[in-house]
Design an enzyme around this catalytic site. Structure first.
Site, PDB file in Angstrom:
ATOM      1  N   LYS A 115       2.665 -21.415   9.700  1.00 20.98           N
ATOM      2  CA  LYS A 115       3.282 -21.816   8.898  1.00 20.98           C
ATOM      3  C   LYS A 115       4.732 -21.256   8.700  1.00 20.98           C
ATOM      4  O   LYS A 115       5.707 -21.881   8.039  1.00 20.98           O
ATOM      5  CB  LYS A 115       2.698 -20.938   7.282  1.00 20.98           C
ATOM      6  CG  LYS A 115       1.371 -21.603   7.141  1.00 20.98           C
ATOM      7  CD  LYS A 115       0.998 -21.215   5.653  1.00 20.98           C
ATOM      8  CE  LYS A 115      -0.232 -22.161   5.293  1.00 20.98           C
ATOM      9  NZ  LYS A 115      -1.072 -21.719   4.228  1.00 20.98           N
ATOM     10  N   LYS A 217      -6.648 -29.511  10.804  1.00 20.37           N
ATOM     11  CA  LYS A 217      -7.693 -29.500   9.645  1.00 20.37           C
ATOM     12  C   LYS A 217      -7.081 -30.191   8.628  1.00 20.37           C
ATOM     13  O   LYS A 217      -5.976 -30.414   8.017  1.00 20.37           O
ATOM     14  CB  LYS A 217      -7.786 -27.792   9.285  1.00 20.37           C
ATOM     15  CG  LYS A 217      -6.874 -27.256   8.403  1.00 20.37           C
ATOM     16  CD  LYS A 217      -7.293 -25.856   7.962  1.00 20.37           C
ATOM     17  CE  LYS A 217      -6.171 -25.332   7.269  1.00 20.37           C
ATOM     18  NZ  LYS A 217      -6.323 -24.086   6.482  1.00 20.37           N
ATOM     19  N   LYS A 220      -4.823 -29.513   1.605  1.00 27.47           N
ATOM     20  CA  LYS A 220      -4.114 -30.010   0.583  1.00 27.47           C
ATOM     21  C   LYS A 220      -2.735 -30.054   0.452  1.00 27.47           C
ATOM     22  O   LYS A 220      -2.245 -30.914  -0.232  1.00 27.47           O
ATOM     23  CB  LYS A 220      -4.539 -29.074  -0.817  1.00 27.47           C
ATOM     24  CG  LYS A 220      -4.665 -27.614  -0.653  1.00 27.47           C
ATOM     25  CD  LYS A 220      -5.055 -26.997  -1.978  1.00 27.47           C
ATOM     26  CE  LYS A 220      -5.936 -25.648  -1.836  1.00 27.47           C
ATOM     27  NZ  LYS A 220      -5.506 -24.652  -1.100  1.00 27.47           N
TER      28      LYS A 220
END
Ligand code: TYM
Length: 353
Positions: A115, A217, A220
């Site tokens: 991230k 993966k 959302k």
């Protein structure tokens, strides 16, 4: 010998519509665990702040995720459903854990590395300290079991390390205040304050992957909506996304071994297997040798059958936001009372007067 009372805790970030990975990796299991455990299920809105959401969207998504828990079958009367920011003790314990955890532990987290991207110096301190807050979420209730998808395994290992270090650093104080619990370690009995949490990660639903790239993966926050099945998707959306899901050109293999080098095929067969409660070999006994164009319609039918009722209940619940607010408020009151019990002891242990 007294032991920790079994208690389940888990959470989901309100960063957007929940997707199939959240359901198969976590929420489906949460529903099943309600029969055997006391459970606390949390919409972790403080964690979502690390993604810099618009305030109106964060509030909206928090309600939507809570509604999804209920639509999927979580019983908010028997168990506890609430959003994290209403219970300040999560933040309070996270600060104590920030002083227990080491920066090196945090920097090693795969999720932080992914991230934060290349320019880690520009990442927020919140993103780095994220696993410390996550440990506090669980341990502020002294929860013992945490059902999550495989992507959260590393964070739970860190929660175990933090609990262990806290128990060691303050062992004399915990014993002298007589507030510890005796647990059996390898050869001896130890008095500890925090349990060493048990991750509940089912191997079949470890990681549901993106429909566009079988090595990434399902998430959302992926910019492409075609990469995931959202729990609010209509039957038409599901059919379109599965039809467009990336595949290769070979027919499906006869056994699981043949999926090893075929991530997209493996993912689609895996999704079918978890939804049908079968193993992959049983699915391949039926579809092995067939083309994707034969398999995909069966997959669509199964997804629609399983997710359809959740989506329609969710649409119904969304009509009544005041009901969801009421559930969250009541849940937070019950969660606060439990969290405060732990924090009274923690304040004593660390020496806050
Ligand atoms: P989050 O919001 O990313 O995901 C919520 C849950 O869904 C699972 N999951 C998946 N499982 C399988 N395949 C996927 N593609 C997939 N995508 C998501 C996640 O493993 C998770 O169980 N840090 C956590 C939230 C959290 C938490 C906690 C969880 C905060 N505090 C305390 C447990 C206990 C997270 O970001 O989950």
């Amino acid at each position: 010998m007294p032991n920790f009372k079994p208690l389940v805790f888990s959470g989901v970030q309100p960063t957007g519509n929940l997707q199939l990975g959240n359901y198969l990796g976590a929420i489906q299991r949460w529903v099943a665990l309600q029969n055997d455990y006391d459970c606390i299920y949390c919409v972790v809105d403080m964690h979502a702040l690390t993604t810099n959401p618009l305030p109106e969207e964060l509030a909206q998504h928090t309600r939507e995720v809570a509604a999804t828990f209920l639509a999927a079958g979580i019983d908010a009367q028997k168990h506890i459903v609430f959003n994290q920011s209403r219970v300040f003790q999560h933040a309070e314990l996270a600060w104590v854990f920030n002083c227990i955890a080491r920066i090196g532990w945090m920097k090693r987290m795969t999720q932080f590395k992914e991230k934060a991207g290349h320019d880690r110096e520009q990442a927020s301190l919140g993103l780095l300290a994220y696993p410390s807050l996550m440990s506090a979420d669980i341990l502020v209730y002294r929860a013992t079991h945490v059902p999550v998808g495989g992507d959260q395994k590393q964070h739970l290992e860190l929660a175990r390390a933090i609990a262990q270090k806290f128990n060691n650093d303050y062992s004399r104080r915990i014993s002298s205040l007589k507030i510890g619990i005796e647990i059996q370690c390898v050869k001896k009995t130890e008095t500890v304050f925090f349990p060493i949490v048990e991750p509940l990660i089912s191997t079949t639903s470890m990681r549901i992957m993106s429909l566009r790239d079988g090595r990434k993966k399902m998430s959302k926050s992926d910019p492409s909506d075609l990469s995931r099945i959202n729990l609010v998707d209509t039957a038409d959306d599901i059919s379109r996304k599965i039809r467009k899901a990336k595949t290769d050109f070979a027919p499906l293999p006869e056994t699981e071994k043949g999926l090893e080098t075929r991530p997209e095929a493996s993912n689609l067969i895996g999704i079918y297997a978890v939804l049908a409660n079968m193993d992959k070999n049983t699915v391949l006994a039926e579809f092995g040798g067939k083309k994707f164009s034969d398999f995909k319609p069966a997959l669509v039918e199964l997804i629609v059958e399983k997710l359809g009722p959740i989506a329609s209940e969710l649409r119904r619940l969304k009509q009544d936001p005041s009901y969801i607010d009421c559930v969250l408020k009541e849940g937070a009151e019950r969660a606060s009372a439990l969290a405060e019990k732990t924090m009274k002891h923690v304040r004593d242990i660390v020496g806050f007067s």
